[in-house]
Design a protein around this motif. Structure first.
Motif, PDB file in Angstrom:
ATOM      1  N   VAL A  74       0.834  -1.203   0.000  1.00 56.42           N
ATOM      2  CA  VAL A  74       0.000   0.000   0.000  1.00 56.42           C
ATOM      3  C   VAL A  74       0.869   1.254   0.000  1.00 56.42           C
ATOM      4  CG1 VAL A  74      -1.733   1.296   1.285  1.00 56.42           C
ATOM      5  CG2 VAL A  74      -1.908  -1.186   1.130  1.00 56.42           C
ATOM      6  N   ARG A  75       1.933   1.259   0.814  1.00 57.19           N
ATOM      7  CA  ARG A  75       2.798   2.443   0.890  1.00 57.19           C
ATOM      8  C   ARG A  75       3.482   2.731  -0.442  1.00 57.19           C
ATOM      9  NH1 ARG A  75       7.850   1.395   4.323  1.00 57.19           N
ATOM     10  NH2 ARG A  75       8.289   0.267   2.384  1.00 57.19           N
ATOM     11  N   ASN A  76       4.085   1.702  -1.046  1.00 53.08           N
ATOM     12  CA  ASN A  76       4.894   1.913  -2.240  1.00 53.08           C
ATOM     13  C   ASN A  76       4.068   1.987  -3.516  1.00 53.08           C
ATOM     14  OD1 ASN A  76       7.214   1.799  -0.622  1.00 53.08           O
ATOM     15  ND2 ASN A  76       7.372  -0.415  -0.859  1.00 53.08           N
ATOM     16  N   ASN A  77       3.064   1.118  -3.632  1.00 61.51           N
ATOM     17  CA  ASN A  77       2.333   0.997  -4.895  1.00 61.51           C
ATOM     18  C   ASN A  77       1.053   1.821  -4.949  1.00 61.51           C
ATOM     19  OD1 ASN A  77       3.849  -1.310  -6.409  1.00 61.51           O
ATOM     20  ND2 ASN A  77       3.599  -2.065  -4.329  1.00 61.51           N
ATOM     21  N   ILE A  78       0.633   2.357  -3.819  1.00 60.60           N
ATOM     22  CA  ILE A  78      -0.570   3.193  -3.825  1.00 60.60           C
ATOM     23  C   ILE A  78      -0.240   4.585  -3.306  1.00 60.60           C
ATOM     24  CG2 ILE A  78      -2.907   3.481  -2.942  1.00 60.60           C
ATOM     25  CD1 ILE A  78      -3.212   0.482  -2.844  1.00 60.60           C
ATOM     26  N   ALA A  79       0.234   4.670  -2.053  1.00 63.25           N
ATOM     27  CA  ALA A  79       0.455   5.983  -1.437  1.00 63.25           C
ATOM     28  C   ALA A  79       1.520   6.786  -2.183  1.00 63.25           C
ATOM     29  CB  ALA A  79       0.840   5.806   0.026  1.00 63.25           C
ATOM     30  N   ILE A  80       2.715   6.227  -2.316  1.00 63.02           N
ATOM     31  CA  ILE A  80       3.805   6.961  -2.971  1.00 63.02           C
ATOM     32  C   ILE A  80       3.569   7.062  -4.473  1.00 63.02           C
ATOM     33  CG2 ILE A  80       6.280   6.927  -3.472  1.00 63.02           C
ATOM     34  CD1 ILE A  80       6.734   5.667  -0.750  1.00 63.02           C
ATOM     35  N   GLU A  81       3.064   5.994  -5.064  1.00 61.44           N
ATOM     36  CA  GLU A  81       2.827   5.992  -6.511  1.00 61.44           C
ATOM     37  C   GLU A  81       1.796   7.042  -6.913  1.00 61.44           C
ATOM     38  OE1 GLU A  81       3.545   4.609 -10.392  1.00 61.44           O
ATOM     39  OE2 GLU A  81       4.537   3.999  -8.536  1.00 61.44           O
ATOM     40  N   MET A  82       0.743   7.193  -6.118  1.00 58.99           N
ATOM     41  CA  MET A  82      -0.335   8.111  -6.463  1.00 58.99           C
ATOM     42  C   MET A  82      -0.087   9.531  -5.948  1.00 58.99           C
ATOM     43  SD  MET A  82      -2.457   6.303  -8.222  1.00 58.99           S
ATOM     44  CE  MET A  82      -3.740   7.543  -8.309  1.00 58.99           C
ATOM     45  N   ILE A  83       0.442   9.660  -4.749  1.00 57.85           N
ATOM     46  CA  ILE A  83       0.553  10.971  -4.103  1.00 57.85           C
ATOM     47  C   ILE A  83       1.958  11.547  -4.230  1.00 57.85           C
ATOM     48  CG2 ILE A  83       0.208  12.220  -1.931  1.00 57.85           C
ATOM     49  CD1 ILE A  83      -1.732  10.021  -1.087  1.00 57.85           C
ATOM     50  N   GLY A  84       2.963  10.672  -4.297  1.00 63.27           N
ATOM     51  CA  GLY A  84       4.339  11.131  -4.303  1.00 63.27           C
ATOM     52  C   GLY A  84       4.979  10.928  -2.943  1.00 63.27           C
ATOM     53  N   ALA A  91       0.090   6.629   4.315  1.00 62.11           N
ATOM     54  CA  ALA A  91       0.162   5.174   4.167  1.00 62.11           C
ATOM     55  C   ALA A  91      -0.539   4.417   5.294  1.00 62.11           C
ATOM     56  CB  ALA A  91       1.616   4.729   4.038  1.00 62.11           C
ATOM     57  N   PRO A  92      -0.417   4.828   6.570  1.00 59.08           N
ATOM     58  CA  PRO A  92      -1.130   4.082   7.622  1.00 59.08           C
ATOM     59  C   PRO A  92      -2.643   4.040   7.408  1.00 59.08           C
ATOM     60  CG  PRO A  92       0.572   5.460   8.590  1.00 59.08           C
ATOM     61  CD  PRO A  92       0.488   5.838   7.146  1.00 59.08           C
ATOM     62  N   TYR A  93      -3.224   5.196   7.051  1.00 61.74           N
ATOM     63  CA  TYR A  93      -4.673   5.194   6.808  1.00 61.74           C
ATOM     64  C   TYR A  93      -5.019   4.337   5.602  1.00 61.74           C
ATOM     65  CZ  TYR A  93      -9.217   6.641   5.109  1.00 61.74           C
ATOM     66  OH  TYR A  93     -10.505   6.619   4.620  1.00 61.74           O
ATOM     67  N   LEU A  94      -4.277   4.478   4.517  1.00 61.11           N
ATOM     68  CA  LEU A  94      -4.578   3.726   3.303  1.00 61.11           C
ATOM     69  C   LEU A  94      -4.391   2.232   3.516  1.00 61.11           C
ATOM     70  CD1 LEU A  94      -2.916   6.077   0.659  1.00 61.11           C
ATOM     71  CD2 LEU A  94      -5.356   5.842   1.172  1.00 61.11           C
ATOM     72  N   ALA A  95      -3.363   1.844   4.283  1.00 65.96           N
ATOM     73  CA  ALA A  95      -3.148   0.423   4.569  1.00 65.96           C
ATOM     74  C   ALA A  95      -4.275  -0.131   5.431  1.00 65.96           C
ATOM     75  CB  ALA A  95      -1.805   0.215   5.265  1.00 65.96           C
ATOM     76  N   THR A  96      -4.726   0.666   6.398  1.00 65.49           N
ATOM     77  CA  THR A  96      -5.852   0.243   7.235  1.00 65.49           C
ATOM     78  C   THR A  96      -7.117   0.116   6.405  1.00 65.49           C
ATOM     79  OG1 THR A  96      -4.870   1.376   9.133  1.00 65.49           O
ATOM     80  CG2 THR A  96      -7.204   0.808   9.287  1.00 65.49           C
ATOM     81  N   LEU A  97      -7.350   1.093   5.536  1.00 65.59           N
ATOM     82  CA  LEU A  97      -8.531   1.068   4.664  1.00 65.59           C
ATOM     83  C   LEU A  97      -8.507  -0.157   3.759  1.00 65.59           C
ATOM     84  CD1 LEU A  97     -11.028   2.707   3.648  1.00 65.59           C
ATOM     85  CD2 LEU A  97      -9.497   3.730   1.953  1.00 65.59           C
ATOM     86  N   PHE A  98      -7.357  -0.421   3.142  1.00 65.72           N
ATOM     87  CA  PHE A  98      -7.221  -1.572   2.252  1.00 65.72           C
ATOM     88  C   PHE A  98      -7.467  -2.877   3.007  1.00 65.72           C
ATOM     89  CE2 PHE A  98      -4.544  -4.935   0.429  1.00 65.72           C
ATOM     90  CZ  PHE A  98      -5.020  -4.965  -0.879  1.00 65.72           C
ATOM     91  N   SER A  99      -6.868  -3.032   4.177  1.00 63.20           N
ATOM     92  CA  SER A  99      -7.018  -4.261   4.958  1.00 63.20           C
ATOM     93  C   SER A  99      -8.465  -4.451   5.407  1.00 63.20           C
ATOM     94  CB  SER A  99      -6.090  -4.225   6.178  1.00 63.20           C
ATOM     95  OG  SER A  99      -4.744  -4.066   5.800  1.00 63.20           O
ATOM     96  N   PHE A 100      -9.095  -3.377   5.840  1.00 65.41           N
ATOM     97  CA  PHE A 100     -10.471  -3.454   6.338  1.00 65.41           C
ATOM     98  C   PHE A 100     -11.431  -3.855   5.217  1.00 65.41           C
ATOM     99  CE2 PHE A 100     -14.567  -1.494   7.465  1.00 65.41           C
ATOM    100  CZ  PHE A 100     -14.764  -2.068   8.714  1.00 65.41           C
ATOM    101  N   ILE A 101     -11.298  -3.236   4.062  1.00 61.67           N
ATOM    102  CA  ILE A 101     -12.187  -3.563   2.941  1.00 61.67           C
ATOM    103  C   ILE A 101     -11.916  -4.980   2.450  1.00 61.67           C
ATOM    104  CG2 ILE A 101     -12.801  -2.975   0.563  1.00 61.67           C
ATOM    105  CD1 ILE A 101     -12.226  -0.070   1.236  1.00 61.67           C
ATOM    106  N   PHE A 242     -10.794   1.001  -4.362  1.00 60.69           N
ATOM    107  CA  PHE A 242     -11.266   1.972  -3.373  1.00 60.69           C
ATOM    108  C   PHE A 242     -10.085   2.722  -2.771  1.00 60.69           C
ATOM    109  CE2 PHE A 242     -13.094   3.767   0.360  1.00 60.69           C
ATOM    110  CZ  PHE A 242     -14.469   3.829   0.167  1.00 60.69           C
ATOM    111  N   THR A 243      -9.012   2.011  -2.457  1.00 61.51           N
ATOM    112  CA  THR A 243      -7.839   2.640  -1.843  1.00 61.51           C
ATOM    113  C   THR A 243      -7.117   3.534  -2.834  1.00 61.51           C
ATOM    114  OG1 THR A 243      -7.608   0.621  -0.510  1.00 61.51           O
ATOM    115  CG2 THR A 243      -5.786   2.175  -0.459  1.00 61.51           C
ATOM    116  N   VAL A 244      -6.991   3.087  -4.080  1.00 57.71           N
ATOM    117  CA  VAL A 244      -6.327   3.897  -5.106  1.00 57.71           C
ATOM    118  C   VAL A 244      -7.099   5.186  -5.369  1.00 57.71           C
ATOM    119  CG1 VAL A 244      -5.844   3.998  -7.589  1.00 57.71           C
ATOM    120  CG2 VAL A 244      -5.064   2.053  -6.263  1.00 57.71           C
ATOM    121  N   LEU A 245      -8.417   5.099  -5.457  1.00 53.65           N
ATOM    122  CA  LEU A 245      -9.216   6.297  -5.704  1.00 53.65           C
ATOM    123  C   LEU A 245      -9.111   7.276  -4.531  1.00 53.65           C
ATOM    124  CD1 LEU A 245     -12.410   4.832  -7.397  1.00 53.65           C
ATOM    125  CD2 LEU A 245     -10.592   6.176  -8.460  1.00 53.65           C
ATOM    126  N   THR A 246      -9.108   6.744  -3.313  1.00 53.19           N
ATOM    127  CA  THR A 246      -8.925   7.618  -2.150  1.00 53.19           C
ATOM    128  C   THR A 246      -7.583   8.341  -2.230  1.00 53.19           C
ATOM    129  OG1 THR A 246     -10.307   6.210  -0.734  1.00 53.19           O
ATOM    130  CG2 THR A 246      -8.746   7.674   0.366  1.00 53.19           C
TER     131      THR A 246
END
Length: 258
Positions: A74-84, A91-101, A242-246
């Motif tokens: 999530v950190r490398n392929n979503i958070a950093i890839e999408m946001i920079g 990353a903590p919120y996005l990883a939690t969101l991804f795991s929960f969903i 869902f995580t990528v769009l967020t």
């Protein structure tokens, strides 16, 4: 209960489950199987990460490797890839969101459970609202209230078409985004559950109607197995989307230009 007593085909009403409490069923209609699954999902995620990182090791155990893989992905392929580079702090919120969903979706194919809490619109809606509030708060904090809404609502265009574009931008950025987040997740999980339910019960219904329908019943059950594997892919994909769009909405809120 005999098979003849099972309503077929299933309907939307089957998603409104009764209370699972042995007492006060009418006083506690909210504590259903769906509610219990959400609580169980939350508890499993919290316990898993707390226990895994209580004593981290240089050479990770299998459990630590799994936790680090989920967070690292999530950190490398979503958070950093999408946001920079700024995405690391999200990353903590996005990883939690991804795991929960992901885990909530996964209940849809677990034997004897076979329903995802996300097949109820309420849970995807709450997640969408949280992400909605997050990216608006991030934008206001980064730009300031006036500049953020000016950037979000006023595109670089000739002044004479702005009266047309501003309502479109408002509708797109502040109404469609949370709605599409919630409905996309809900619709996919709802449809997947209904398909598995129809093919599973369809096989029993045909077998119960006439023994000569046995070959068709077997085909129906084979389709159920095939659709279960397809549903597994949908489960993972929807958590990812869902995580990528967020993350993309957060990136848009941080952008200096429209």
């Amino acid at each position: 209960m005999v098979l003849a007593d099972v309503p077929f085909p299933p309907s939307v009403e089957d998603f409104y489950l009764p209370s699972i409490l042995p007492w006060g069923e009418h006083d506690n209609p909210w504590f259903t199987k769906i509610t219990a699954l959400v609580w169980l999902t939350t508890a499993l995620i919290i316990i898993f990460f707390l226990v895994t990182y209580r004593k981290p090791q240089l050479v990770p155990t299998k459990r630590q490797w799994l936790a680090e893989s989920v967070y690292g992905f999530v950190r490398n392929n979503i958070a950093i890839e999408m946001i920079g580079p700024a995405g690391v702090r999200f990353a903590p919120y996005l990883a939690t969101l991804f795991s929960f969903i992901l885990l909530n979706n996964f209940w849809g194919i677990v034997p004897f459970v076979q329903i995802s809490p996300n097949s109820h619109i309420a849970f995807p809606a709450v997640l969408a609202v949280i992400s909605y509030v997050l990216f608006i708060w991030v934008g206001i904090r980064h730009h300031g209230f006036v500049k953020y809404f000016k950037t979000a609502l006023i595109p670089p265009a000739p002044w004479f078409i702005l009266p047309l574009l501003i309502p479109i931008e408002f509708f797109s950025n502040f109404l469609v985004r949370p709605f599409s987040l919630a409905v996309r997740l809900f619709a996919n999980m709802f449809a997947g559950h209904m398909l598995l339910l129809v093919f599973t019960l369809g096989g029993f219904a045909m077998l119960n109607a006439n023994i000569w329908f046995l070959p068709f019943s077997l085909v129906s059950w084979v389709m159920t197995i095939a659709l279960t594997f397809l549903e597994f892919l949908v489960i993972c994909l929807q958590a990812y989307v869902f995580t990528v769009l967020t993350a993309s909405y957060v990136q848009g809120a941080l952008a200096d230009e429209h």
